[in-house]
Write a protein that holds these residues in place. Structure first.
Motif, PDB file in Angstrom:
ATOM      1  N   ASP A 230       0.155  14.158  18.235  1.00  0.00           N
ATOM      2  CA  ASP A 230       1.152  13.825  18.942  1.00  0.00           C
ATOM      3  C   ASP A 230       2.177  13.124  17.971  1.00  0.00           C
ATOM      4  OD1 ASP A 230       3.363  13.000  20.344  1.00  0.00           O
ATOM      5  OD2 ASP A 230       2.218  12.158  21.924  1.00  0.00           O
ATOM      6  N   TRP A 231       2.789  13.662  17.123  1.00  0.00           N
ATOM      7  CA  TRP A 231       3.817  13.233  16.259  1.00  0.00           C
ATOM      8  C   TRP A 231       4.885  12.324  16.554  1.00  0.00           C
ATOM      9  CZ3 TRP A 231       3.998  11.814  11.411  1.00  0.00           C
ATOM     10  CH2 TRP A 231       4.968  11.571  10.728  1.00  0.00           C
ATOM     11  N   GLU A 232       5.296  12.559  17.778  1.00  0.00           N
ATOM     12  CA  GLU A 232       6.518  11.769  18.409  1.00  0.00           C
ATOM     13  C   GLU A 232       5.985  10.232  18.396  1.00  0.00           C
ATOM     14  OE1 GLU A 232       9.517  11.355  22.314  1.00  0.00           O
ATOM     15  OE2 GLU A 232       8.431  13.145  21.935  1.00  0.00           O
ATOM     16  N   ARG A 233       4.792  10.394  19.215  1.00  0.00           N
ATOM     17  CA  ARG A 233       4.059   8.803  19.331  1.00  0.00           C
ATOM     18  C   ARG A 233       3.727   8.018  18.078  1.00  0.00           C
ATOM     19  NH1 ARG A 233       0.426   6.335  23.443  1.00  0.00           N
ATOM     20  NH2 ARG A 233      -0.975   5.104  22.301  1.00  0.00           N
ATOM     21  N   ARG A 234       3.127   9.064  17.250  1.00  0.00           N
ATOM     22  CA  ARG A 234       2.699   8.533  15.695  1.00  0.00           C
ATOM     23  C   ARG A 234       4.188   7.835  15.163  1.00  0.00           C
ATOM     24  NH1 ARG A 234      -0.205   9.822  11.020  1.00  0.00           N
ATOM     25  NH2 ARG A 234      -2.057   9.736  12.275  1.00  0.00           N
ATOM     26  N   PHE A 235       5.357   8.676  14.899  1.00  0.00           N
ATOM     27  CA  PHE A 235       6.364   8.168  14.387  1.00  0.00           C
ATOM     28  C   PHE A 235       6.997   7.128  15.114  1.00  0.00           C
ATOM     29  CE2 PHE A 235      10.866   8.565  13.163  1.00  0.00           C
ATOM     30  CZ  PHE A 235      10.855   8.403  11.643  1.00  0.00           C
ATOM     31  N   ASP A 236       6.967   7.051  16.391  1.00  0.00           N
ATOM     32  CA  ASP A 236       7.431   5.901  17.021  1.00  0.00           C
ATOM     33  C   ASP A 236       6.779   4.510  16.413  1.00  0.00           C
ATOM     34  OD1 ASP A 236       8.667   3.992  18.901  1.00  0.00           O
ATOM     35  OD2 ASP A 236       6.643   4.416  20.011  1.00  0.00           O
ATOM     36  N   HIS A 237       5.422   4.714  16.461  1.00  0.00           N
ATOM     37  CA  HIS A 237       4.464   3.559  15.957  1.00  0.00           C
ATOM     38  C   HIS A 237       4.793   3.022  14.796  1.00  0.00           C
ATOM     39  CE1 HIS A 237       1.306   4.306  19.460  1.00  0.00           C
ATOM     40  NE2 HIS A 237       2.324   3.976  19.914  1.00  0.00           N
ATOM     41  N   MET A 238       5.064   4.343  13.499  1.00  0.00           N
ATOM     42  CA  MET A 238       5.127   3.835  12.438  1.00  0.00           C
ATOM     43  C   MET A 238       6.460   2.876  12.061  1.00  0.00           C
ATOM     44  SD  MET A 238       4.314   7.675  10.965  1.00  0.00           S
ATOM     45  CE  MET A 238       5.155   7.575   9.368  1.00  0.00           C
ATOM     46  N   GLN A 239       7.609   3.520  12.954  1.00  0.00           N
ATOM     47  CA  GLN A 239       8.822   2.771  12.806  1.00  0.00           C
ATOM     48  C   GLN A 239       8.735   1.175  13.345  1.00  0.00           C
ATOM     49  OE1 GLN A 239      11.330   5.359  15.259  1.00  0.00           O
ATOM     50  NE2 GLN A 239      12.723   5.728  13.285  1.00  0.00           N
ATOM     51  N   GLN A 240       7.974   1.000  14.433  1.00  0.00           N
ATOM     52  CA  GLN A 240       7.987  -0.303  15.036  1.00  0.00           C
ATOM     53  C   GLN A 240       7.027  -1.186  13.921  1.00  0.00           C
ATOM     54  OE1 GLN A 240       9.819  -0.456  17.495  1.00  0.00           O
ATOM     55  NE2 GLN A 240       9.772   1.747  17.219  1.00  0.00           N
ATOM     56  N   HIS A 241       5.962  -0.538  13.478  1.00  0.00           N
ATOM     57  CA  HIS A 241       5.028  -1.156  12.557  1.00  0.00           C
ATOM     58  C   HIS A 241       5.667  -1.648  11.204  1.00  0.00           C
ATOM     59  CE1 HIS A 241       0.448  -2.006  11.838  1.00  0.00           C
ATOM     60  NE2 HIS A 241       1.178  -2.854  11.229  1.00  0.00           N
ATOM     61  N   SER A 242       6.226  -0.570  10.570  1.00  0.00           N
ATOM     62  CA  SER A 242       6.989  -1.082   9.647  1.00  0.00           C
ATOM     63  C   SER A 242       8.319  -1.831   9.776  1.00  0.00           C
ATOM     64  CB  SER A 242       7.739   0.231   8.796  1.00  0.00           C
ATOM     65  OG  SER A 242       6.604   1.260   8.273  1.00  0.00           O
ATOM     66  N   GLY A 243       8.788  -1.941  10.876  1.00  0.00           N
ATOM     67  CA  GLY A 243      10.021  -2.655  11.071  1.00  0.00           C
ATOM     68  C   GLY A 243       9.509  -4.120  11.378  1.00  0.00           C
ATOM     69  N   GLN A 244       8.236  -4.314  12.133  1.00  0.00           N
ATOM     70  CA  GLN A 244       7.585  -5.612  12.110  1.00  0.00           C
ATOM     71  C   GLN A 244       7.246  -6.206  10.667  1.00  0.00           C
ATOM     72  OE1 GLN A 244       3.636  -6.033  11.710  1.00  0.00           O
ATOM     73  NE2 GLN A 244       4.144  -8.111  11.470  1.00  0.00           N
ATOM     74  N   HIS A 245       6.795  -5.397   9.885  1.00  0.00           N
ATOM     75  CA  HIS A 245       6.601  -6.214   8.348  1.00  0.00           C
ATOM     76  C   HIS A 245       7.778  -6.738   7.802  1.00  0.00           C
ATOM     77  CE1 HIS A 245       2.362  -4.312   6.995  1.00  0.00           C
ATOM     78  NE2 HIS A 245       2.418  -4.580   8.340  1.00  0.00           N
ATOM     79  N   LEU A 246       8.919  -5.770   7.852  1.00  0.00           N
ATOM     80  CA  LEU A 246      10.271  -5.944   7.446  1.00  0.00           C
ATOM     81  C   LEU A 246      10.635  -7.318   8.243  1.00  0.00           C
ATOM     82  CD1 LEU A 246      12.392  -5.390   5.518  1.00  0.00           C
ATOM     83  CD2 LEU A 246      13.581  -4.157   7.437  1.00  0.00           C
ATOM     84  N   VAL A 247      10.797  -7.563   9.429  1.00  0.00           N
ATOM     85  CA  VAL A 247      11.121  -8.736  10.109  1.00  0.00           C
ATOM     86  C   VAL A 247      10.346  -9.944   9.883  1.00  0.00           C
ATOM     87  CG1 VAL A 247      11.536  -9.848  12.289  1.00  0.00           C
ATOM     88  CG2 VAL A 247      12.404  -7.223  12.070  1.00  0.00           C
ATOM     89  N   THR A 248       8.901  -9.707   9.689  1.00  0.00           N
ATOM     90  CA  THR A 248       8.184 -10.826   9.480  1.00  0.00           C
ATOM     91  C   THR A 248       8.332 -11.211   7.817  1.00  0.00           C
ATOM     92  OG1 THR A 248       6.305 -10.077  10.856  1.00  0.00           O
ATOM     93  CG2 THR A 248       5.722 -11.181   8.892  1.00  0.00           C
ATOM     94  N   ALA A 249       8.767 -10.391   6.993  1.00  0.00           N
ATOM     95  CA  ALA A 249       9.076 -10.837   5.673  1.00  0.00           C
ATOM     96  C   ALA A 249      10.209 -11.620   5.478  1.00  0.00           C
ATOM     97  CB  ALA A 249       8.950  -9.645   4.653  1.00  0.00           C
ATOM     98  N   ILE A 250      11.181 -10.981   5.987  1.00  0.00           N
ATOM     99  CA  ILE A 250      12.627 -11.812   5.920  1.00  0.00           C
ATOM    100  C   ILE A 250      12.649 -13.070   6.918  1.00  0.00           C
ATOM    101  CG2 ILE A 250      15.044 -11.522   6.583  1.00  0.00           C
ATOM    102  CD1 ILE A 250      14.119  -9.675   4.442  1.00  0.00           C
ATOM    103  N   ALA A 251      12.019 -13.174   7.735  1.00  0.00           N
ATOM    104  CA  ALA A 251      11.927 -14.440   8.556  1.00  0.00           C
ATOM    105  C   ALA A 251      11.119 -15.478   7.846  1.00  0.00           C
ATOM    106  CB  ALA A 251      11.170 -14.341  10.127  1.00  0.00           C
ATOM    107  N   ASP A 252      10.120 -15.076   7.042  1.00  0.00           N
ATOM    108  CA  ASP A 252       9.383 -15.977   6.219  1.00  0.00           C
ATOM    109  C   ASP A 252      10.350 -16.482   4.885  1.00  0.00           C
ATOM    110  OD1 ASP A 252       7.458 -17.385   5.062  1.00  0.00           O
ATOM    111  OD2 ASP A 252       6.141 -15.909   4.484  1.00  0.00           O
ATOM    112  N   LEU A 253      10.882 -15.262   4.399  1.00  0.00           N
ATOM    113  CA  LEU A 253      11.696 -15.352   3.011  1.00  0.00           C
ATOM    114  C   LEU A 253      12.797 -16.461   3.321  1.00  0.00           C
ATOM    115  CD1 LEU A 253      11.515 -11.884   1.411  1.00  0.00           C
ATOM    116  CD2 LEU A 253      10.394 -13.902   0.632  1.00  0.00           C
ATOM    117  N   MET A 254      13.660 -16.270   4.558  1.00  0.00           N
ATOM    118  CA  MET A 254      14.931 -16.914   4.702  1.00  0.00           C
ATOM    119  C   MET A 254      14.525 -18.212   5.256  1.00  0.00           C
ATOM    120  SD  MET A 254      17.238 -13.784   6.387  1.00  0.00           S
ATOM    121  CE  MET A 254      18.846 -14.868   6.118  1.00  0.00           C
ATOM    122  N   PHE A 255      13.823 -18.489   6.365  1.00  0.00           N
ATOM    123  CA  PHE A 255      13.436 -19.824   6.951  1.00  0.00           C
ATOM    124  C   PHE A 255      11.965 -20.157   6.817  1.00  0.00           C
ATOM    125  CE2 PHE A 255      16.708 -17.285   9.185  1.00  0.00           C
ATOM    126  CZ  PHE A 255      17.963 -18.041   8.890  1.00  0.00           C
TER     127      PHE A 255
END
Length: 545
Positions: A230-255
């Protein structure tokens, strides 16, 4: 033809690595057993080369792998006893720094020179691709992929999913496959869905190194199956998971805000930050920075290392699971973050499209939960919000900018109407009680039902009439649904009749000082209760006479 082959040894904490130098080889075969390994191939002249290696110690064949490159065959043998060096493969400072000889030679990784570490990177890349069937299928076209594999085992099982807040028991089978393209739940990411021979895969879990697929039809071990992701479900999870890595990194780097946990939900995702508060300005700054990186098309790379590699110490991690086996996977957002992770991710931040930080809420133990959306979820959220906006515009007869003011006015008006209604109900309750008390030949039983009443309405009537001589049965609420009831009167009668009244109304209640009140699930059975009470009052009157 039996002969020595050139090989390189690497004795590690969990693995022994061997590289056979076999340029221009064909018909390569590698068979790994508990205590030996058989290697054979043909060289460019068609001469067969054969080596049967009796191993120095026992290995785990199931967790051992081999991989062929252009110039060699590399084997990764998983030791039975971790952190135990093999005989003749131990540290010896008198040995040369690098050996390329026969099987009696060794190599461990202590004290590597920088140049040699660069060469060793090739082995790390090979570990990621190693497997009996070769590398896994590409992730670029999984929505159209018809992946074929073999059933290893199929055992009866049951699963208890949460359906609408209630546990539902499903009978089925746990299926283990030789290979799979379906991700088992883990690392904060839900599992994949798909089809196995057109049978829906309802759940994928991890048990040690195995992915276990729950289906509701049995499959024969040894048979071939076709997997569809089920590619639609997989791609949604990929977007959310990579998005979490990015937000986590920026929150740490900035503050300096560290992420302590996260959850990929069905509608939204939540990052738990180790800070008591995240201000509105900080949220704006983090959101602007993450979307800036998305616009810069920053690559996201997957790197694989052995557990003992010192490079692992430099990445962000909450530690490996106790049952972890094999190499360690690192998700590297170039120039921004490197994090140990087993989940699925996009290959470039541009695939995230956009990230929206929605809000924050108070978390556990002085922490803050940051709620966010990434990718297609942002588009869906905007679509739903616009639909609500259009509906409110039609109902309130105002533009979107005035919606809040219009709703606030309606709320104030509704509160005033509710207050007026309550005052009228109180006045009505007093009038009803007075009318009963002033009537000729006052009955010892008073029954009343009113749809729009409440507990206060019933209590006013009881207080006005009194309970010394009169038994009162009052009900309020929708006659075709649930409501409230109150039984009041002489203490002994109420104590005796209260539980029976609740039973007839299929509800529950509690008694105190001549009153028994509670919830009624069957308001339509009021007449049965009234008949019971009338009979009890009649019996009491007969006894008194």
């Amino acid at each position: 033809m039996r002969q020595h082959a050139k090989t390189l040894w690497f004795d590690r904490m969990k693995y022994v690595h061997m590289e056979f130098c076999v340029e221009e080889s064909t018909d390569v075969k590698v068979d790994i057993e508990d205590d030996r390994m058989v290697f054979s191939c043909k060289n460019e002249d068609g001469v067969e080369m054969y080596n049967e290696i009796i191993l120095y110690d026992l290995v785990q064949p199931k967790d051992s792998r081999e991989r062929r490159s252009d110039r060699s065959i590399t084997c990764f043998l998983r030791k039975r006893k971790e952190k135990v060096p093999w005989p003749r493969l131990t540290k010896d400072p008198n040995k040369p720094a690098w050996l390329s000889v026969d099987f009696d030679n060794w190599r461990d990784w202590a004290g590597e020179e920088e140049g040699e570490m660069a060469q060793a990177e090739e082995y790390m890349d090979l570990i990621n691709k190693a497997g009996e069937r070769g590398p896994p299928p590409s992730m670029d076209d999984l929505d159209d992929l018809d992946f074929t594999t073999t059933v290893v085992s199929c055992a009866p099982a049951e699963w208890k999913p949460d359906v609408g807040g209630k546990k539902e028991t499903l009978q089925g089978f746990n299926v283990v496959l030789k290979d799979t393209v379906l991700f088992p739940e883990g690392g904060g990411q839900p599992d994949d869905r798909g089809l196995m021979n057109d049978i829906p895969v309802l759940r994928v879990t991890r048990q040690g190194p195995e992915a276990v697929h729950f289906v509701q039809s049995p499959l024969e071990p040894g048979s071939e199956v076709h997997l569809k992701l089920d590619w639609e479900r997989r791609f949604d999870h990929m977007q959310q998971h990579s998005g979490q890595h990015l937000v986590t990194a920026i929150a740490d780097l900035m503050f300096g805000f560290k992420t302590t946990s996260w959850e990929l939900g069905r509608q939204r995702s939540v990052i738990e930050l180790d800070t008591p508060m995240l201000t509105a300005d900080q949220m704006v700054a983090i959101e602007a920075r993450v979307n800036e990186h998305i616009r810069l098309h920053v690559p996201v790379n997957v790197r694989v290392y052995s557990v003992e590699d010192p490079a692992i110490d430099s990445v962000r991690s909450r530690g490996l699971p106790d049952d972890h086996t094999g190499p360690v996977r690192i998700i590297d957002i170039e120039g921004i973050d490197a994090n140990m992770c087993c989940g699925t991710h996009v290959s470039n931040l541009s695939d995230l499209q956009v990230i929206k930080l929605l809000s924050t809420e108070k978390g556990k133990k002085n922490k803050t939960n940051l709620i966010f959306l990434a990718g297609d979820r942002v588009l869906n959220y905007v679509g739903r919000s616009h639909a609500v906006e259009k509906a409110l515009t039609s109902l309130l007869k105002t533009g979107p900018e005035e919606h809040a003011d219009a709703v606030e006015k309606l709320q104030k008006s509704a509160k005033q109407l509710q207050k007026n209604n309550l005052n009228l109900l109180r006045d009505l309750a007093v009038l009803i009680a007075q009318n009963f008390k002033s009537g000729a030949g006052k009955s010892r039983l008073f029954c009343l039902y009113r749809k729009d009443g409440d507990n206060e309405f019933m209590n006013i009537i009881v207080n006005e009439i009194g309970t010394e001589e009169t038994l009162l049965f009052l009900t309020v609420g929708d006659e075709k649904a649930a409501g409230l009831f109150l039984l009041a009167g002489p203490t002994e009668m109420v104590a005796k009749l209260g539980p029976r009244v609740a039973e007839l109304l299929e509800g529950k209640g509690a008694g105190k000082q001549g009153r028994f009140q509670g919830k009624a699930n069957k308001m339509s059975r009021r007449s049965e209760v009234e008949a019971l009470l009338q009979e009890s009052v009649s019996e009491l009157s007969t006894k008194e006479e």
